[in-house]
Design an enzyme around this catalytic site. Sequence first.
Site, mmCIF file in Angstrom:
data_model
loop_
_atom_site.group_PDB
_atom_site.id
_atom_site.type_symbol
_atom_site.label_atom_id
_atom_site.label_comp_id
_atom_site.label_asym_id
_atom_site.label_seq_id
_atom_site.Cartn_x
_atom_site.Cartn_y
_atom_site.Cartn_z
ATOM 1 N N CYS A 12 -81.370 16.604 -93.111
ATOM 2 C CA CYS A 12 -82.511 17.485 -92.830
ATOM 3 C C CYS A 12 -83.509 17.357 -93.975
ATOM 4 O O CYS A 12 -83.129 17.473 -95.144
ATOM 5 C CB CYS A 12 -82.054 18.941 -92.701
ATOM 6 S SG CYS A 12 -83.419 20.116 -92.481
ATOM 7 N N CYS A 15 -87.223 20.894 -96.027
ATOM 8 C CA CYS A 15 -87.647 21.372 -97.359
ATOM 9 C C CYS A 15 -88.038 20.156 -98.192
ATOM 10 O O CYS A 15 -87.268 19.663 -99.014
ATOM 11 C CB CYS A 15 -86.531 22.165 -98.022
ATOM 12 S SG CYS A 15 -86.091 23.660 -97.137
ATOM 13 N N GLN A 214 -93.858 38.045 -90.793
ATOM 14 C CA GLN A 214 -93.677 37.071 -91.870
ATOM 15 C C GLN A 214 -92.189 36.732 -92.029
ATOM 16 O O GLN A 214 -91.336 37.611 -91.950
ATOM 17 C CB GLN A 214 -94.205 37.645 -93.190
ATOM 18 C CG GLN A 214 -95.645 38.132 -93.146
ATOM 19 C CD GLN A 214 -96.657 37.000 -93.196
ATOM 20 O OE1 GLN A 214 -96.305 35.842 -92.999
ATOM 21 N NE2 GLN A 214 -97.906 37.326 -93.413
ATOM 22 N N PHE A 243 -106.468 40.691 -86.487
ATOM 23 C CA PHE A 243 -105.223 39.903 -86.395
ATOM 24 C C PHE A 243 -104.102 40.708 -87.063
ATOM 25 O O PHE A 243 -103.367 40.202 -87.902
ATOM 26 C CB PHE A 243 -105.362 38.535 -87.070
ATOM 27 C CG PHE A 243 -106.623 37.776 -86.731
ATOM 28 C CD1 PHE A 243 -106.704 37.021 -85.581
ATOM 29 C CD2 PHE A 243 -107.732 37.818 -87.571
ATOM 30 C CE1 PHE A 243 -107.859 36.310 -85.265
ATOM 31 C CE2 PHE A 243 -108.883 37.119 -87.276
ATOM 32 C CZ PHE A 243 -108.961 36.372 -86.110
ATOM 33 N N GLU A 268 -105.294 43.185 -82.381
ATOM 34 C CA GLU A 268 -104.349 42.071 -82.270
ATOM 35 C C GLU A 268 -104.208 41.722 -80.790
ATOM 36 O O GLU A 268 -104.065 42.610 -79.953
ATOM 37 C CB GLU A 268 -103.002 42.494 -82.865
ATOM 38 C CG GLU A 268 -101.815 41.640 -82.508
ATOM 39 C CD GLU A 268 -101.903 40.232 -83.083
ATOM 40 O OE1 GLU A 268 -101.742 39.285 -82.295
ATOM 41 O OE2 GLU A 268 -102.144 40.103 -84.298
ATOM 42 N N ASN A 313 -105.984 38.537 -91.339
ATOM 43 C CA ASN A 313 -104.728 37.791 -91.500
ATOM 44 C C ASN A 313 -104.553 36.903 -90.264
ATOM 45 O O ASN A 313 -103.660 37.108 -89.452
ATOM 46 C CB ASN A 313 -103.551 38.761 -91.658
ATOM 47 C CG ASN A 313 -102.242 38.030 -91.912
ATOM 48 O OD1 ASN A 313 -102.232 36.919 -92.423
ATOM 49 N ND2 ASN A 313 -101.140 38.636 -91.532
ATOM 50 N N CYS A 340 -102.453 31.613 -94.484
ATOM 51 C CA CYS A 340 -101.310 30.714 -94.673
ATOM 52 C C CYS A 340 -101.755 29.256 -94.633
ATOM 53 O O CYS A 340 -100.935 28.354 -94.537
ATOM 54 C CB CYS A 340 -100.249 30.975 -93.600
ATOM 55 S SG CYS A 340 -100.826 30.675 -91.922
#
Length: 381
Positions: A12, A15, A214, A243, A268, A313, A340
């Site tokens: 994997c 990461c 989150q 949002f 939202e 957001n 993000c």
Amino acid sequence: MMQCSYYQQNKCSSCQWIDYYYPTQLEIKQNEILEQLIPFKPLEIKSPFASREAAFRNKAKMAVLGTVEKPVLGIQNADETIDLCDCPLYTHNMQSILKIVRSYIRKQGLVPYNINKRKGELKFVIINESVSAGEHKYMLRFVVKSDKFVQKIRDTYKQLQEKIQNLLVVSINIQPKHAAILEGEQEIVLTHNAFLPMTLNHIPLYIKSKSFFQTNTYIAENLYKTASEWVATLQINSIWDLFCGVGGFGLSCVNNAASNGIKLTGIEINSDAIECASKTANILDFKHLTFKSLDATQYAIATQDIPDLVLLNPPRRGAGKDLMQYLENVKPNYVLYSSCNLTSLTEDLTFLSNYQIVKVQLFDMFPHTSHMEILVLLAKK
């Protein structure tokens, strides 16, 4: 440096930065923020807020692979199916629960969906973990191709509740399309309760099956806390939380304010999230909280009553040109933007030439990857 046997064995590579020491990861991200935002002449760029390096994810989204005799929860890597139940991003509790669910799938004969053959039923398993009142609590979703196994899961899910303490919500999502889509429109909640409680900064938040939250609870809690501390120093009587999701940002800011007379309007598009935010608003019993399921841009442009502060957001694509140009024109006193995606954030900020960036801070929501969460406070010049 976090150790991961999956990564070391080339099973994997999710990461991608795991070989970097964690302080180095933060330094790279901080330098990227500096490079992108220095042209906007921010008054202050704060030090990064670091995450825990392992066991920080509160959500597991596992593809169901393998065979009905030997189901696998994880990923397809070339010709090999990799079971990720021991992924170190999850708590030991979550790892144990994934194995219990895997065993349940085998015992009930829930046939994994085979993408290549377009056969089988069970596509994904999604588990959310929350800590509320000191207890770990869970929500489990099965994503299936059709209603073939709905009755079987309905008849047997209590076997899971007997083995998994505080499994509060179990649901089935039907996603009939042969496409890389996680979930479909239809959600069947099997438990009497549809809400998973999640207490952050003493605020009782809730999530439902389809509402976004989150994935790193520790960072989310400190992100909301920091936002509320920055806002507490400002002269604010009214807030738009655009949002808004389940209301974490706006409710934290109102809850931390000196006066509870602040008018908060949360917008939202996801109706599940609005139902969750409204539930919290009712519990907090503040006088001027409104949450509506609407398109954030359409709501803002159609509303004449401009607030003192706009919280943003948005999803990864950003808030977008139309909304940012509108804010530039109507000039609320402050904008607090949590992003993000540094690229879409930078694009959105180019529309706010009437604003000064007061503070910027990196919150490392996604360790061992290039992704990050950035909080930016802007004030009208």
